[in-house]
Design a protein around this motif. Structure first.
Motif, PDB file in Angstrom:
ATOM      1  N   LYS A  39       0.846  -1.184   0.000  1.00 39.11           N
ATOM      2  CA  LYS A  39       0.000   0.000   0.000  1.00 39.11           C
ATOM      3  C   LYS A  39       0.882   1.235   0.000  1.00 39.11           C
ATOM      4  CE  LYS A  39      -3.867   2.112   2.505  1.00 39.11           C
ATOM      5  NZ  LYS A  39      -4.768   1.986   3.672  1.00 39.11           N
ATOM      6  N   ASN A  40       0.698   2.090  -1.032  1.00 34.17           N
ATOM      7  CA  ASN A  40       1.501   3.299  -1.155  1.00 34.17           C
ATOM      8  C   ASN A  40       2.998   2.988  -1.104  1.00 34.17           C
ATOM      9  OD1 ASN A  40      -0.874   4.846  -1.197  1.00 34.17           O
ATOM     10  ND2 ASN A  40      -0.892   5.011   1.040  1.00 34.17           N
ATOM     11  N   LYS A  61       9.451  -8.861  -4.620  1.00 36.63           N
ATOM     12  CA  LYS A  61       8.895  -7.505  -4.672  1.00 36.63           C
ATOM     13  C   LYS A  61       7.667  -7.342  -3.776  1.00 36.63           C
ATOM     14  CE  LYS A  61      10.572  -6.412  -9.326  1.00 36.63           C
ATOM     15  NZ  LYS A  61      10.197  -6.000 -10.699  1.00 36.63           N
ATOM     16  N   THR A  62       6.746  -8.278  -3.864  1.00 36.48           N
ATOM     17  CA  THR A  62       5.493  -8.142  -3.122  1.00 36.48           C
ATOM     18  C   THR A  62       5.547  -8.775  -1.740  1.00 36.48           C
ATOM     19  OG1 THR A  62       4.570 -10.206  -4.014  1.00 36.48           O
ATOM     20  CG2 THR A  62       4.233  -8.184  -5.297  1.00 36.48           C
ATOM     21  N   ARG A  63       6.538  -9.601  -1.491  1.00 35.46           N
ATOM     22  CA  ARG A  63       6.670 -10.346  -0.237  1.00 35.46           C
ATOM     23  C   ARG A  63       5.498 -11.293  -0.004  1.00 35.46           C
ATOM     24  NH1 ARG A  63      10.966  -8.667   3.031  1.00 35.46           N
ATOM     25  NH2 ARG A  63      12.392  -7.534   1.682  1.00 35.46           N
ATOM     26  N   VAL A  64       4.852 -11.703  -1.059  1.00 29.25           N
ATOM     27  CA  VAL A  64       3.731 -12.631  -0.964  1.00 29.25           C
ATOM     28  C   VAL A  64       4.255 -14.057  -1.137  1.00 29.25           C
ATOM     29  CG1 VAL A  64       1.571 -13.393  -2.009  1.00 29.25           C
ATOM     30  CG2 VAL A  64       2.071 -10.949  -1.807  1.00 29.25           C
ATOM     31  N   TRP A  65       3.840 -14.937  -0.233  1.00 31.92           N
ATOM     32  CA  TRP A  65       4.242 -16.332  -0.318  1.00 31.92           C
ATOM     33  C   TRP A  65       3.352 -17.070  -1.319  1.00 31.92           C
ATOM     34  CZ3 TRP A  65       8.438 -18.456   2.163  1.00 31.92           C
ATOM     35  CH2 TRP A  65       9.039 -17.670   3.151  1.00 31.92           C
ATOM     36  N   ARG A 292       9.162   7.460  14.705  1.00 36.15           N
ATOM     37  CA  ARG A 292       9.454   7.320  13.285  1.00 36.15           C
ATOM     38  C   ARG A 292       8.207   6.791  12.591  1.00 36.15           C
ATOM     39  NH1 ARG A 292      13.614   5.075  16.214  1.00 36.15           N
ATOM     40  NH2 ARG A 292      15.592   6.161  16.129  1.00 36.15           N
ATOM     41  N   ARG A 293       7.188   7.582  12.466  1.00 35.28           N
ATOM     42  CA  ARG A 293       5.906   7.148  11.922  1.00 35.28           C
ATOM     43  C   ARG A 293       5.820   7.424  10.431  1.00 35.28           C
ATOM     44  NH1 ARG A 293       2.524   5.900  16.024  1.00 35.28           N
ATOM     45  NH2 ARG A 293       3.139   6.575  18.107  1.00 35.28           N
ATOM     46  N   THR A 294       6.826   6.988   9.715  1.00 30.27           N
ATOM     47  CA  THR A 294       6.843   7.200   8.265  1.00 30.27           C
ATOM     48  C   THR A 294       6.387   5.969   7.515  1.00 30.27           C
ATOM     49  OG1 THR A 294       9.174   6.545   8.199  1.00 30.27           O
ATOM     50  CG2 THR A 294       8.695   8.893   8.427  1.00 30.27           C
ATOM     51  N   GLY A 295       5.992   4.942   8.237  1.00 33.89           N
ATOM     52  CA  GLY A 295       5.519   3.728   7.573  1.00 33.89           C
ATOM     53  C   GLY A 295       6.662   2.779   7.287  1.00 33.89           C
ATOM     54  N   LEU A 296       6.324   1.555   6.900  1.00 34.18           N
ATOM     55  CA  LEU A 296       7.307   0.515   6.602  1.00 34.18           C
ATOM     56  C   LEU A 296       7.520   0.439   5.102  1.00 34.18           C
ATOM     57  CD1 LEU A 296       6.045  -2.295   8.986  1.00 34.18           C
ATOM     58  CD2 LEU A 296       7.810  -0.608   9.390  1.00 34.18           C
ATOM     59  N   ALA A 356      -6.734   2.366   8.154  1.00 36.77           N
ATOM     60  CA  ALA A 356      -5.892   2.454   9.345  1.00 36.77           C
ATOM     61  C   ALA A 356      -4.616   1.671   9.127  1.00 36.77           C
ATOM     62  CB  ALA A 356      -6.639   1.908  10.564  1.00 36.77           C
ATOM     63  N   GLN A 357      -3.471   2.322   9.315  1.00 32.10           N
ATOM     64  CA  GLN A 357      -2.193   1.667   9.078  1.00 32.10           C
ATOM     65  C   GLN A 357      -1.685   1.047  10.368  1.00 32.10           C
ATOM     66  OE1 GLN A 357       0.635   4.088   7.058  1.00 32.10           O
ATOM     67  NE2 GLN A 357      -0.748   4.639   5.410  1.00 32.10           N
ATOM     68  N   GLN A 358      -2.459   0.160  10.896  1.00 35.98           N
ATOM     69  CA  GLN A 358      -2.102  -0.538  12.118  1.00 35.98           C
ATOM     70  C   GLN A 358      -1.417  -1.837  11.731  1.00 35.98           C
ATOM     71  OE1 GLN A 358      -5.357  -1.352  14.614  1.00 35.98           O
ATOM     72  NE2 GLN A 358      -4.281  -2.825  15.867  1.00 35.98           N
ATOM     73  N   PRO A 359      -0.121  -1.942  11.995  1.00 33.85           N
ATOM     74  CA  PRO A 359       0.598  -3.171  11.649  1.00 33.85           C
ATOM     75  C   PRO A 359       0.015  -4.324  12.439  1.00 33.85           C
ATOM     76  CG  PRO A 359       1.951  -1.772  13.036  1.00 33.85           C
ATOM     77  CD  PRO A 359       0.720  -0.992  12.702  1.00 33.85           C
TER      78      PRO A 359
END
Length: 364
Positions: A39-40, A61-65, A292-296, A356-359
């Motif tokens: 996302k983004n 790239k997508t980290r999808v298994w 550091r709330r810049t996202g992952l 909501a960007q809640q990990p």
């Protein structure tokens, strides 16, 4: 140096490899309760309320298994997979379920310290040393390197072609450990240790607790299959082992070989273990709450930040507990408890706001 064969007391031979090289249980797939989304231009971990069977391949790239072929077979279309027909892999309960306190190097992905609450092995400048293990909450090193209660459970999934391989369920869930461990101990005690190939059902159960603020949390459990009594499952396991013995095959010899392979190194860890461990929601929350709330930007960014945290002395900066808020908006001191707090390996209801960007990842 070429590998040589060492003769044991039986007619079987055992491969001799260099000390420090682990011969692990042959894993042919993963059982997870989480996935990632992009996302983004950010890779975010997300919890699921169902199981997913994957292969050992993950898209860079997508980290999808990659989904395992058995996933479609068991889901029968679009149904969510909340129960998996499995067979207990071994008679030795410690081969079926391994648990330890583990801290990993966020850069190299290797174990730094592994203990059992009594004794631990830790990597030092002078090599690996055996030390006392006071448990993570009472260990300065454990707090610095985010030591976690880490479990690996091995099962054979009904329909798999590899008869010697197993699927792995990795989790830091206290509830999953408690339930799976209790089931395996009970079955082993009832049968005198004759549990290999016993047909069971791995299910995703849910409950609410005070510590979860009555939000549902999910954990893995092992139960008998629908329409099958426990006596029927025990009988099938005994018949299988008797047929193996008649054919001249030794389950005891197989398990002895696996134990020897796992014991050949200081840490019986896989590189993939660190990925599951790093995905734990409280670790992600800890990084976010450092201001550091810049996202992952992918898990590589998470690795760099955790490595930075690891170099800081406890108390040097405000940690996740001093903020007073945890992963689910609950007081941090109430998270991660053995009686139902949302920890990795357990899921709670997703946030109401889609953006909501809640990990929110189950490390399983």
């Amino acid at each position: 140096m070429e590998a040589v064969a060492e003769t044991t007391t039986s007619k079987a031979t055992r491969l001799s490899v260099n000390r420090g090289i682990t011969l692990t249980i042959p894993v042919i797939g993963r059982i997870t309760v989480g996935h990632t989304i992009v996302k983004n231009d950010k890779v975010l971990p997300v919890k699921d309320d169902h199981f997913t069977l994957t292969t050992l391949f993950q898209d860079k790239k997508t980290r999808v298994w990659e989904e395992h072929p058995l996933q479609k077979t068991l889901t029968k279309g679009e149904e969510k997979l909340r129960a998996i027909p499995v067979r207990i892999a071994y008679n030795d309960v410690n081969l079926n379920l391994h648990n330890s306190f583990s801290a990993f190097d966020p850069q190299k992905g290797r174990a730094l310290c592994v203990g059992n609450g009594d004794r631990a092995r830790r990597v030092t400048e002078d090599g690996v040393k055996e030390i006392d293990c006071p448990r993570p909450e009472a260990c300065e090193y454990g707090q610095r390197y985010r030591c976690k209660n880490f479990s690996r459970a091995y099962f054979r999934v009904e329909g798999q072609e590899d008869e010697l391989g197993a699927f792995i369920l990795r989790t830091t869930s206290f509830n999953s450990l408690d339930r799976l461990g209790s089931r395996l101990n009970q079955l082993s005690g009832l049968t005198g240790g004759c549990i290999a190939n016993m047909p069971m059902l791995l299910v995703l159960e849910t409950k609410t607790t005070t510590q979860s603020f009555r939000e549902p949390i999910y954990f893995a459990d092992l139960v008998t299959r629908p329409g099958m009594k426990l006596l029927d499952a025990v009988k099938e396991a005994r018949e299988y082992q008797e047929s193996m013995e008649k054919a001249g095959l030794s389950i005891e010899g197989l398990e002895e070989a696996l134990r020897a392979g796992l014991g050949n190194s200081d840490f019986a860890d896989d590189l993939e273990d660190a990925d599951e461990w790093l995905s734990d929601e409280d670790l992600i929350t800890a990084v976010e709450q450092q201001g550091r709330r810049t996202g992952l930007r992918g898990m590589d960014s998470l690795t760099q930040r955790l490595n930075l945290l690891a170099t800081q002395q406890p108390g040097g900066e405000e940690d996740e507990q001093s903020t007073g808020q945890g992963a689910e908006g609950a007081p941090a001191e109430q998270l991660g408890g053995p009686d139902g707090a949302p920890v990795a390996g357990e899921t709670s209801a997703p946030p109401e706001t889609p953006d909501a960007q809640q990990p929110d990842l189950l490390a399983a």
